[in-house]
Design a protein around this motif. Structure first.
Motif, PDB file in Angstrom:
ATOM      1  N   ARG A  63       4.314 -13.991   8.033  1.00 42.61           N
ATOM      2  CA  ARG A  63       4.279 -13.833   6.578  1.00 42.61           C
ATOM      3  C   ARG A  63       3.275 -12.768   6.129  1.00 42.61           C
ATOM      4  O   ARG A  63       2.239 -13.074   5.544  1.00 42.61           O
ATOM      5  CB  ARG A  63       3.972 -15.157   5.885  1.00 42.61           C
ATOM      6  N   PRO A  64       3.571 -11.487   6.380  1.00 43.15           N
ATOM      7  CA  PRO A  64       2.637 -10.429   5.991  1.00 43.15           C
ATOM      8  C   PRO A  64       2.399 -10.420   4.479  1.00 43.15           C
ATOM      9  O   PRO A  64       3.319 -10.624   3.699  1.00 43.15           O
ATOM     10  CB  PRO A  64       3.317  -9.145   6.454  1.00 43.15           C
ATOM     11  N   GLN A  65       1.172 -10.211   4.123  1.00 40.35           N
ATOM     12  CA  GLN A  65       0.778 -10.128   2.722  1.00 40.35           C
ATOM     13  C   GLN A  65       0.752  -8.660   2.307  1.00 40.35           C
ATOM     14  O   GLN A  65       0.789  -7.759   3.138  1.00 40.35           O
ATOM     15  CB  GLN A  65      -0.604 -10.772   2.536  1.00 40.35           C
ATOM     16  N   TRP A  66       0.634  -8.434   1.008  1.00 46.10           N
ATOM     17  CA  TRP A  66       0.610  -7.059   0.500  1.00 46.10           C
ATOM     18  C   TRP A  66      -0.546  -6.268   1.091  1.00 46.10           C
ATOM     19  O   TRP A  66      -0.425  -5.072   1.346  1.00 46.10           O
ATOM     20  CB  TRP A  66       0.536  -7.055  -1.027  1.00 46.10           C
ATOM     21  N   ARG A  67      -1.660  -6.926   1.366  1.00 39.88           N
ATOM     22  CA  ARG A  67      -2.814  -6.224   1.942  1.00 39.88           C
ATOM     23  C   ARG A  67      -2.447  -5.605   3.286  1.00 39.88           C
ATOM     24  O   ARG A  67      -2.767  -4.456   3.564  1.00 39.88           O
ATOM     25  CB  ARG A  67      -3.982  -7.195   2.085  1.00 39.88           C
ATOM     26  N   GLU A  68      -1.771  -6.383   4.147  1.00 40.03           N
ATOM     27  CA  GLU A  68      -1.342  -5.866   5.450  1.00 40.03           C
ATOM     28  C   GLU A  68      -0.278  -4.786   5.286  1.00 40.03           C
ATOM     29  O   GLU A  68      -0.276  -3.785   6.000  1.00 40.03           O
ATOM     30  CB  GLU A  68      -0.833  -6.997   6.337  1.00 40.03           C
ATOM     31  N   LEU A 103       0.061  -2.738   2.738  1.00 41.44           N
ATOM     32  CA  LEU A 103      -0.622  -1.537   2.248  1.00 41.44           C
ATOM     33  C   LEU A 103      -1.420  -0.861   3.363  1.00 41.44           C
ATOM     34  O   LEU A 103      -1.444   0.378   3.454  1.00 41.44           O
ATOM     35  CB  LEU A 103      -1.533  -1.891   1.076  1.00 41.44           C
ATOM     36  N   ARG A 104      -2.058  -1.662   4.217  1.00 41.93           N
ATOM     37  CA  ARG A 104      -2.803  -1.123   5.366  1.00 41.93           C
ATOM     38  C   ARG A 104      -1.852  -0.366   6.299  1.00 41.93           C
ATOM     39  O   ARG A 104      -2.129   0.754   6.714  1.00 41.93           O
ATOM     40  CB  ARG A 104      -3.489  -2.264   6.113  1.00 41.93           C
ATOM     41  N   THR A 105      -0.732  -0.981   6.606  1.00 42.11           N
ATOM     42  CA  THR A 105       0.256  -0.347   7.486  1.00 42.11           C
ATOM     43  C   THR A 105       0.795   0.918   6.835  1.00 42.11           C
ATOM     44  O   THR A 105       0.911   1.961   7.489  1.00 42.11           O
ATOM     45  CB  THR A 105       1.399  -1.335   7.796  1.00 42.11           C
ATOM     46  N   ARG A 137      -1.768   0.077  17.743  1.00 40.66           N
ATOM     47  CA  ARG A 137      -0.310  -0.098  17.804  1.00 40.66           C
ATOM     48  C   ARG A 137       0.352   0.580  16.604  1.00 40.66           C
ATOM     49  O   ARG A 137       1.376   1.248  16.735  1.00 40.66           O
ATOM     50  CB  ARG A 137       0.046  -1.574  17.836  1.00 40.66           C
ATOM     51  N   LEU A 138      -0.222   0.416  15.423  1.00 45.50           N
ATOM     52  CA  LEU A 138       0.341   1.044  14.224  1.00 45.50           C
ATOM     53  C   LEU A 138       0.224   2.564  14.302  1.00 45.50           C
ATOM     54  O   LEU A 138       1.157   3.286  13.948  1.00 45.50           O
ATOM     55  CB  LEU A 138      -0.348   0.514  12.967  1.00 45.50           C
ATOM     56  N   ALA A 139      -0.917   3.055  14.786  1.00 43.36           N
ATOM     57  CA  ALA A 139      -1.118   4.498  14.872  1.00 43.36           C
ATOM     58  C   ALA A 139      -0.147   5.121  15.877  1.00 43.36           C
ATOM     59  O   ALA A 139       0.421   6.185  15.609  1.00 43.36           O
ATOM     60  CB  ALA A 139      -2.561   4.813  15.251  1.00 43.36           C
ATOM     61  N   LEU A 140       0.059   4.479  17.018  1.00 42.14           N
ATOM     62  CA  LEU A 140       1.001   5.009  18.007  1.00 42.14           C
ATOM     63  C   LEU A 140       2.420   5.040  17.449  1.00 42.14           C
ATOM     64  O   LEU A 140       3.155   6.012  17.646  1.00 42.14           O
ATOM     65  CB  LEU A 140       0.960   4.180  19.288  1.00 42.14           C
ATOM     66  N   THR A 141       2.808   3.982  16.761  1.00 41.43           N
ATOM     67  CA  THR A 141       4.143   3.966  16.158  1.00 41.43           C
ATOM     68  C   THR A 141       4.243   5.042  15.083  1.00 41.43           C
ATOM     69  O   THR A 141       5.248   5.744  14.992  1.00 41.43           O
ATOM     70  CB  THR A 141       4.457   2.576  15.565  1.00 41.43           C
ATOM     71  N   GLY A 201       3.351  12.293   3.006  1.00 37.44           N
ATOM     72  CA  GLY A 201       2.439  11.171   3.232  1.00 37.44           C
ATOM     73  C   GLY A 201       2.619  10.066   2.206  1.00 37.44           C
ATOM     74  O   GLY A 201       2.640   8.877   2.550  1.00 37.44           O
ATOM     75  N   PHE A 202       2.775  10.441   0.941  1.00 35.56           N
ATOM     76  CA  PHE A 202       2.950   9.441  -0.117  1.00 35.56           C
ATOM     77  C   PHE A 202       4.278   8.706   0.027  1.00 35.56           C
ATOM     78  O   PHE A 202       4.331   7.482  -0.088  1.00 35.56           O
ATOM     79  CB  PHE A 202       2.846  10.085  -1.503  1.00 35.56           C
ATOM     80  N   ALA A 203       5.349   9.453   0.283  1.00 34.39           N
ATOM     81  CA  ALA A 203       6.664   8.820   0.453  1.00 34.39           C
ATOM     82  C   ALA A 203       6.636   7.852   1.632  1.00 34.39           C
ATOM     83  O   ALA A 203       7.177   6.736   1.555  1.00 34.39           O
ATOM     84  CB  ALA A 203       7.745   9.872   0.658  1.00 34.39           C
ATOM     85  N   THR A 204       5.983   8.247   2.706  1.00 32.38           N
ATOM     86  CA  THR A 204       5.882   7.371   3.884  1.00 32.38           C
ATOM     87  C   THR A 204       5.059   6.137   3.558  1.00 32.38           C
ATOM     88  O   THR A 204       5.429   5.023   3.942  1.00 32.38           O
ATOM     89  CB  THR A 204       5.276   8.139   5.072  1.00 32.38           C
ATOM     90  N   PHE A 205       3.958   6.308   2.850  1.00 31.05           N
ATOM     91  CA  PHE A 205       3.133   5.168   2.437  1.00 31.05           C
ATOM     92  C   PHE A 205       3.972   4.149   1.662  1.00 31.05           C
ATOM     93  O   PHE A 205       3.963   2.954   1.961  1.00 31.05           O
ATOM     94  CB  PHE A 205       1.953   5.656   1.591  1.00 31.05           C
ATOM     95  N   VAL A 206       4.715   4.622   0.682  1.00 30.23           N
ATOM     96  CA  VAL A 206       5.538   3.723  -0.146  1.00 30.23           C
ATOM     97  C   VAL A 206       6.635   3.071   0.688  1.00 30.23           C
ATOM     98  O   VAL A 206       6.826   1.844   0.640  1.00 30.23           O
ATOM     99  CB  VAL A 206       6.139   4.487  -1.352  1.00 30.23           C
ATOM    100  N   MET A 207       7.354   3.871   1.456  1.00 30.63           N
ATOM    101  CA  MET A 207       8.480   3.340   2.240  1.00 30.63           C
ATOM    102  C   MET A 207       8.010   2.341   3.301  1.00 30.63           C
ATOM    103  O   MET A 207       8.655   1.319   3.524  1.00 30.63           O
ATOM    104  CB  MET A 207       9.250   4.490   2.890  1.00 30.63           C
ATOM    105  N   VAL A 208       6.918   2.619   3.965  1.00 27.29           N
ATOM    106  CA  VAL A 208       6.411   1.715   5.006  1.00 27.29           C
ATOM    107  C   VAL A 208       5.895   0.426   4.381  1.00 27.29           C
ATOM    108  O   VAL A 208       6.154  -0.666   4.897  1.00 27.29           O
ATOM    109  CB  VAL A 208       5.341   2.419   5.866  1.00 27.29           C
TER     110      VAL A 208
END
Length: 190
Positions: free
Chosen positions: A30-35, A37-39, A106-110, A140-147
């Motif tokens: 159950r990921p929260q918005w904080r996680e 946004l971090r991702t 793991r997130l950075a490698l992906t 970068g912004f589009a990726t932030f939103v989409m991810v």
């Protein structure tokens, strides 16, 4: 490049990261918005920096990287996907729960694996009249939103598929890598 071209490019560069993020979200408890946004921030920063790096390398490195980008993405995404599948197929330990977050590494490698195409785009933009800073920021912004949205969408999928969500995420990463490889190995259209 005009606004529409920049926005279209930014959206195109974020689609594979979105698909990977859905798998990442499904693999979490159950990921929260904080996680989310971090991702999104990790992926967005990486995806925004790679066109700048590609632009800086420009003409000198473009032929070398372009010749291998699809193989690099295929291997990185494939290895990450296989690891996720292995973890998804492993027998759950007594009281084992899904993690609440993924490690930074793991997130950075992906994120790096899904942004190799942005490196090539950056190298190509060195040869046309494009504002590389604006374009990289848009990517970068589009990726932030989409991810961020992808992780939250994966949250719903994770509830549907239960413990084996990691398996789904691994399959998604391998599929993305395979599609990148397939697309680059196709003969050019005349």
């Amino acid at each position: 490049m005009n606004f529409v071209a920049t926005a279209s490019l930014a959206l195109a560069m974020s689609t594979d990261a979105f698909a990977a993020a859905v798998g990442k979200g499904a693999a979490l408890q159950r990921p929260q918005w904080r996680e989310a946004l971090r991702t999104g921030a990790i992926f967005g920063v990486i995806e925004g920096l790679t066109p700048l790096l590609g632009w800086a390398l420009g003409n000198a490195a473009a032929p070398y990287v372009e010749a291998w980008d699809h193989w690099i993405a295929f291997v990185l995404l494939g290895l990450l996907g296989l690891r996720m599948i292995r973890e998804g197929c492993s027998a759950p330990e007594q009281g084992e729960d899904k993690p609440n977050s993924h490690s930074f590494m793991r997130l950075a490698l992906t994120g790096m694996a899904t942004s190799i195409d942005a490196l090539i785009v950056g190298a190509g933009l060195a040869f046309i009249d494009a504002n590389i800073l604006m374009t990289a920021a848009a990517i970068g912004f589009a990726t932030f939103v989409m991810v961020t949205l992808g992780v939250m969408l994966g949250r719903g999928l994770g509830a549907l598929v239960g413990k084996r969500a990691e398996l789904l995420g691994g399959i998604v990463l391998i599929t993305i890598g395979s599609l990148i490889l397939y697309d680059h190995l196709q003969p050019p259209v005349a």
